[in-house]
Design a protein around this motif. Structure first.
Motif, PDB file in Angstrom:
ATOM      1  N   THR A  58      -5.381  29.748  13.134  1.00  0.00           N
ATOM      2  CA  THR A  58      -6.324  29.144  12.202  1.00  0.00           C
ATOM      3  C   THR A  58      -6.791  30.202  11.210  1.00  0.00           C
ATOM      4  OG1 THR A  58      -7.097  27.556  13.849  1.00  0.00           O
ATOM      5  CG2 THR A  58      -8.534  27.957  11.953  1.00  0.00           C
ATOM      6  N   LEU A  59      -6.558  29.950   9.931  1.00  0.00           N
ATOM      7  CA  LEU A  59      -6.975  30.859   8.868  1.00  0.00           C
ATOM      8  C   LEU A  59      -8.190  30.269   8.169  1.00  0.00           C
ATOM      9  CD1 LEU A  59      -6.131  33.462   7.170  1.00  0.00           C
ATOM     10  CD2 LEU A  59      -5.276  31.791   5.507  1.00  0.00           C
ATOM     11  N   ALA A  60      -9.264  31.043   8.103  1.00  0.00           N
ATOM     12  CA  ALA A  60     -10.487  30.612   7.435  1.00  0.00           C
ATOM     13  C   ALA A  60     -10.698  31.420   6.164  1.00  0.00           C
ATOM     14  CB  ALA A  60     -11.686  30.775   8.361  1.00  0.00           C
ATOM     15  N   THR A  61     -10.983  30.712   5.074  1.00  0.00           N
ATOM     16  CA  THR A  61     -11.261  31.329   3.781  1.00  0.00           C
ATOM     17  C   THR A  61     -12.551  30.710   3.237  1.00  0.00           C
ATOM     18  OG1 THR A  61      -9.855  29.653   2.730  1.00  0.00           O
ATOM     19  CG2 THR A  61      -8.826  31.777   3.254  1.00  0.00           C
ATOM     20  N   VAL A  62     -12.946  31.120   2.039  1.00  0.00           N
ATOM     21  CA  VAL A  62     -14.093  30.492   1.386  1.00  0.00           C
ATOM     22  C   VAL A  62     -13.674  30.043  -0.010  1.00  0.00           C
ATOM     23  CG1 VAL A  62     -15.835  31.769   2.681  1.00  0.00           C
ATOM     24  CG2 VAL A  62     -14.938  32.729   0.560  1.00  0.00           C
ATOM     25  N   ALA A  67     -18.272  28.096   0.239  1.00  0.00           N
ATOM     26  CA  ALA A  67     -18.210  27.217   1.405  1.00  0.00           C
ATOM     27  C   ALA A  67     -16.956  27.536   2.219  1.00  0.00           C
ATOM     28  CB  ALA A  67     -18.190  25.760   0.964  1.00  0.00           C
ATOM     29  N   PRO A  68     -17.051  27.508   3.550  1.00  0.00           N
ATOM     30  CA  PRO A  68     -15.890  27.843   4.382  1.00  0.00           C
ATOM     31  C   PRO A  68     -14.826  26.760   4.347  1.00  0.00           C
ATOM     32  CG  PRO A  68     -17.719  27.138   5.751  1.00  0.00           C
ATOM     33  CD  PRO A  68     -18.250  27.241   4.359  1.00  0.00           C
ATOM     34  N   ASP A  69     -13.593  27.174   4.555  1.00  0.00           N
ATOM     35  CA  ASP A  69     -12.451  26.275   4.619  1.00  0.00           C
ATOM     36  C   ASP A  69     -11.514  26.833   5.682  1.00  0.00           C
ATOM     37  OD1 ASP A  69     -10.780  24.201   4.042  1.00  0.00           O
ATOM     38  OD2 ASP A  69     -10.329  24.804   1.987  1.00  0.00           O
ATOM     39  N   SER A  93      -1.441  26.993  -3.665  1.00  0.00           N
ATOM     40  CA  SER A  93      -2.111  26.102  -2.728  1.00  0.00           C
ATOM     41  C   SER A  93      -3.608  26.382  -2.722  1.00  0.00           C
ATOM     42  CB  SER A  93      -1.546  26.296  -1.316  1.00  0.00           C
ATOM     43  OG  SER A  93      -1.869  27.596  -0.831  1.00  0.00           O
ATOM     44  N   THR A  94      -4.351  25.531  -2.052  1.00  0.00           N
ATOM     45  CA  THR A  94      -5.797  25.728  -1.984  1.00  0.00           C
ATOM     46  C   THR A  94      -6.136  27.078  -1.384  1.00  0.00           C
ATOM     47  OG1 THR A  94      -6.213  23.356  -1.794  1.00  0.00           O
ATOM     48  CG2 THR A  94      -7.953  24.837  -1.026  1.00  0.00           C
ATOM     49  N   LYS A  95      -5.510  27.428  -0.275  1.00  0.00           N
ATOM     50  CA  LYS A  95      -5.821  28.724   0.345  1.00  0.00           C
ATOM     51  C   LYS A  95      -5.337  29.883  -0.513  1.00  0.00           C
ATOM     52  CE  LYS A  95      -1.971  28.075   3.616  1.00  0.00           C
ATOM     53  NZ  LYS A  95      -1.773  26.646   3.246  1.00  0.00           N
ATOM     54  N   GLY A  96      -4.210  29.694  -1.217  1.00  0.00           N
ATOM     55  CA  GLY A  96      -3.732  30.743  -2.103  1.00  0.00           C
ATOM     56  C   GLY A  96      -4.708  31.016  -3.233  1.00  0.00           C
ATOM     57  N   ARG A  97      -5.250  29.955  -3.812  1.00  0.00           N
ATOM     58  CA  ARG A  97      -6.228  30.117  -4.886  1.00  0.00           C
ATOM     59  C   ARG A  97      -7.524  30.733  -4.357  1.00  0.00           C
ATOM     60  NH1 ARG A  97      -4.546  24.825  -5.879  1.00  0.00           N
ATOM     61  NH2 ARG A  97      -6.620  24.011  -5.301  1.00  0.00           N
ATOM     62  N   PRO A 103     -10.469  37.689  -1.777  1.00  0.00           N
ATOM     63  CA  PRO A 103      -9.402  38.144  -0.879  1.00  0.00           C
ATOM     64  C   PRO A 103      -9.890  38.672   0.469  1.00  0.00           C
ATOM     65  CG  PRO A 103      -9.820  39.803  -2.537  1.00  0.00           C
ATOM     66  CD  PRO A 103     -10.697  38.635  -2.897  1.00  0.00           C
ATOM     67  N   ALA A 104     -10.534  37.801   1.225  1.00  0.00           N
ATOM     68  CA  ALA A 104     -10.969  38.123   2.579  1.00  0.00           C
ATOM     69  C   ALA A 104     -10.805  36.876   3.423  1.00  0.00           C
ATOM     70  CB  ALA A 104     -12.414  38.605   2.596  1.00  0.00           C
ATOM     71  N   ALA A 105     -10.566  37.051   4.727  1.00  0.00           N
ATOM     72  CA  ALA A 105     -10.325  35.897   5.579  1.00  0.00           C
ATOM     73  C   ALA A 105     -10.595  36.244   7.034  1.00  0.00           C
ATOM     74  CB  ALA A 105      -8.884  35.398   5.413  1.00  0.00           C
TER      75      ALA A 105
END
Length: 224
Positions: A58-62, A67-69, A93-97, A103-105
């Motif tokens: 599971t990769l989490a980004t903001v 807001a978290p995703d 993609s959404t996570k790529g953008r 650039p943190a996750a």
């Protein structure tokens, strides 16, 4: 009427008692100087035990509003010292953008069969086109077709539109199996924290936390 009788159907299901899996013992015989040896040991033990979806993470980004995703993807590689964790996706993609903007996750592996969890946090960097090409060559034909179908996270007008894009991708892959989609990118999460969590049926869980410093790694046990 008890409090449990008042639970919603979903809450009742989620509240069912369930064991945390068959926990290997001991969780760690020693604390290596870096998280890498323990990562490799846990991966090997999980593979030997037949853990399903071993590579699912599971990769989490903001997003742009902070807001978290989160989503599940395939973990592609981990460096021997446990400092670099690699995955691939389309940069559009959404996570790529989101990674381009921030650039943190955080990344989590969960193996319920062994009551184990690995958590990673750090900065993320995009690789080169050569990195993308090398990773793409390791993919199955079906995975290559899916990547070439494109439009990840974009609105879908109809199933027919998807089928047409997938068929065009099949023809492209058949004609040139090594063609790499323009946005295909390998990302590396450079860990500043790696945490190992080992569950236990008696709930005497164990946690081992690594924090990266200027001199290497600092390891310490944490309260469950």
């Amino acid at each position: 009427m008890t409090a449990r009788d008042q639970l919603s159907p979903a809450a009742a299901l989620l509240g069912r008692a369930s064991g945390p899996g068959e926990a290997p013992s001991p969780a760690w015989r020693e604390q290596p100087g870096s998280p890498g040896p323990l990562v490799l040991r846990w991966l090997r033990e999980a593979a030997d035990a037949g853990v399903a979806a071993l590579q699912a993470a599971t990769l989490a980004t903001v997003d742009e509003e902070g807001a978290p995703d989160a989503r599940v993807l395939v973990l592609r590689d981990v460096s021997p010292d446990g400092a670099a964790w690699s995955f691939a996706t389309d940069s559009g993609s959404t996570k790529g953008r989101q990674l381009a903007a921030r650039p943190a996750a955080a990344l989590t592996l969960h193996w319920p069969e062994q009551a184990r969890q690995v958590r990673v946090r750090g900065e993320v960097a995009a690789g080169t086109r050569d990195d993308a090409a090398a990773e793409f060559r390791t993919r199955s034909p079906a995975a290559r077709i899916a990547a070439h179908t494109g439009h990840q996270s974009e609105p879908l007008a109809s199933d027919q539109a998807y089928r047409q894009a997938a068929e065009a991708a099949r023809r492209l892959v058949a004609a040139d199996p090594d063609a790499v989609p323009p946005g295909h990118t390998v990302y590396t999460l450079h860990a500043r924290e790696v945490e190992f969590w080992q569950g236990a049926p008696d709930r005497f869980h164990q946690r081992l936390h690594y924090h990266r410093t200027a001199d290497g790694w600092d390891a310490r046990r944490l309260w469950p």
